[in-house]
Design a protein around this motif. Structure first.
Motif, short mmCIF file in Angstrom:
data_model
loop_
_atom_site.label_atom_id
_atom_site.label_comp_id
_atom_site.label_asym_id
_atom_site.label_seq_id
_atom_site.Cartn_x
_atom_site.Cartn_y
_atom_site.Cartn_z
N CYS A 6 0.82 -1.22 0.00
CA CYS A 6 0.00 0.00 0.00
C CYS A 6 0.85 1.27 0.00
CB CYS A 6 -0.93 0.04 1.21
SG CYS A 6 -2.14 -1.30 1.28
N ASN A 7 2.00 1.22 0.72
CA ASN A 7 2.86 2.39 0.84
C ASN A 7 4.20 2.22 0.12
OD1 ASN A 7 1.47 4.33 2.82
ND2 ASN A 7 1.24 2.34 3.80
N ALA A 8 4.38 1.11 -0.58
CA ALA A 8 5.62 0.83 -1.32
C ALA A 8 6.85 0.96 -0.42
CB ALA A 8 5.73 1.72 -2.54
N VAL A 28 10.01 5.25 12.10
CA VAL A 28 10.21 4.63 10.78
C VAL A 28 9.02 4.92 9.89
CG1 VAL A 28 10.45 2.46 9.52
CG2 VAL A 28 11.75 2.82 11.62
N LYS A 29 7.83 4.75 10.40
CA LYS A 29 6.63 5.01 9.61
C LYS A 29 6.57 6.46 9.15
CE LYS A 29 3.76 1.28 11.39
NZ LYS A 29 2.53 0.91 12.09
N ASN A 30 6.90 7.39 10.04
CA ASN A 30 6.91 8.81 9.67
C ASN A 30 7.96 9.09 8.59
OD1 ASN A 30 4.82 9.49 11.40
ND2 ASN A 30 6.18 10.13 13.05
N ALA A 31 9.15 8.52 8.76
CA ALA A 31 10.23 8.74 7.80
C ALA A 31 9.88 8.19 6.41
CB ALA A 31 11.52 8.12 8.31
N TRP A 34 4.54 6.48 5.76
CA TRP A 34 3.61 5.35 5.89
C TRP A 34 2.25 5.85 6.35
CZ3 TRP A 34 6.45 0.38 6.98
CH2 TRP A 34 5.61 -0.73 6.92
N LYS A 35 1.23 5.53 5.60
CA LYS A 35 -0.15 5.88 5.95
C LYS A 35 -0.94 4.59 6.17
CE LYS A 35 0.64 10.22 5.17
NZ LYS A 35 1.24 10.93 6.25
N PRO A 36 -1.96 4.63 7.02
CA PRO A 36 -2.77 3.43 7.24
C PRO A 36 -3.34 2.90 5.93
CG PRO A 36 -3.36 5.13 8.83
CD PRO A 36 -2.44 5.76 7.82
N GLY A 37 -3.23 1.60 5.77
CA GLY A 37 -3.77 0.94 4.57
C GLY A 37 -4.55 -0.28 4.99
#
Length: 66
Positions: A6-8, A28-31, A34-37
């Motif tokens: 979803c976020n590659a 890590v998600k912020n960097a 990353w968005k909810p999928g």
């Protein structure tokens, strides 16, 4: 290999973020942007994050021992 389609986001993306100083899954998600999928990547992301943190700790201990 991709962790999150979803976020590659790939395994190497996670490792790179940890090497750059990220020390939490949120960082890590912020960097990575990353968005909810769909959520199917959650378990694999946690595994890869743990591996990246362990590799980072090992690299740090090897550097300080030298």
């Amino acid at each position: 290999m991709y962790i999150c389609i979803c976020n590659a986001v790939s395994e190497s993306d996670v490792h790179s973020c940890v090497q750059a100083g990220a020390c939490s899954t949120k960082q890590v998600k912020n960097a990575c942007g990353w968005k909810p999928g769909c959520g199917s990547c959650t378990r694999r992301f946690s595994e890869v994050f743990g591996q990246a943190m362990a590799a980072s700790a090992n690299a740090s201990s090897n550097t300080s021992a030298a």
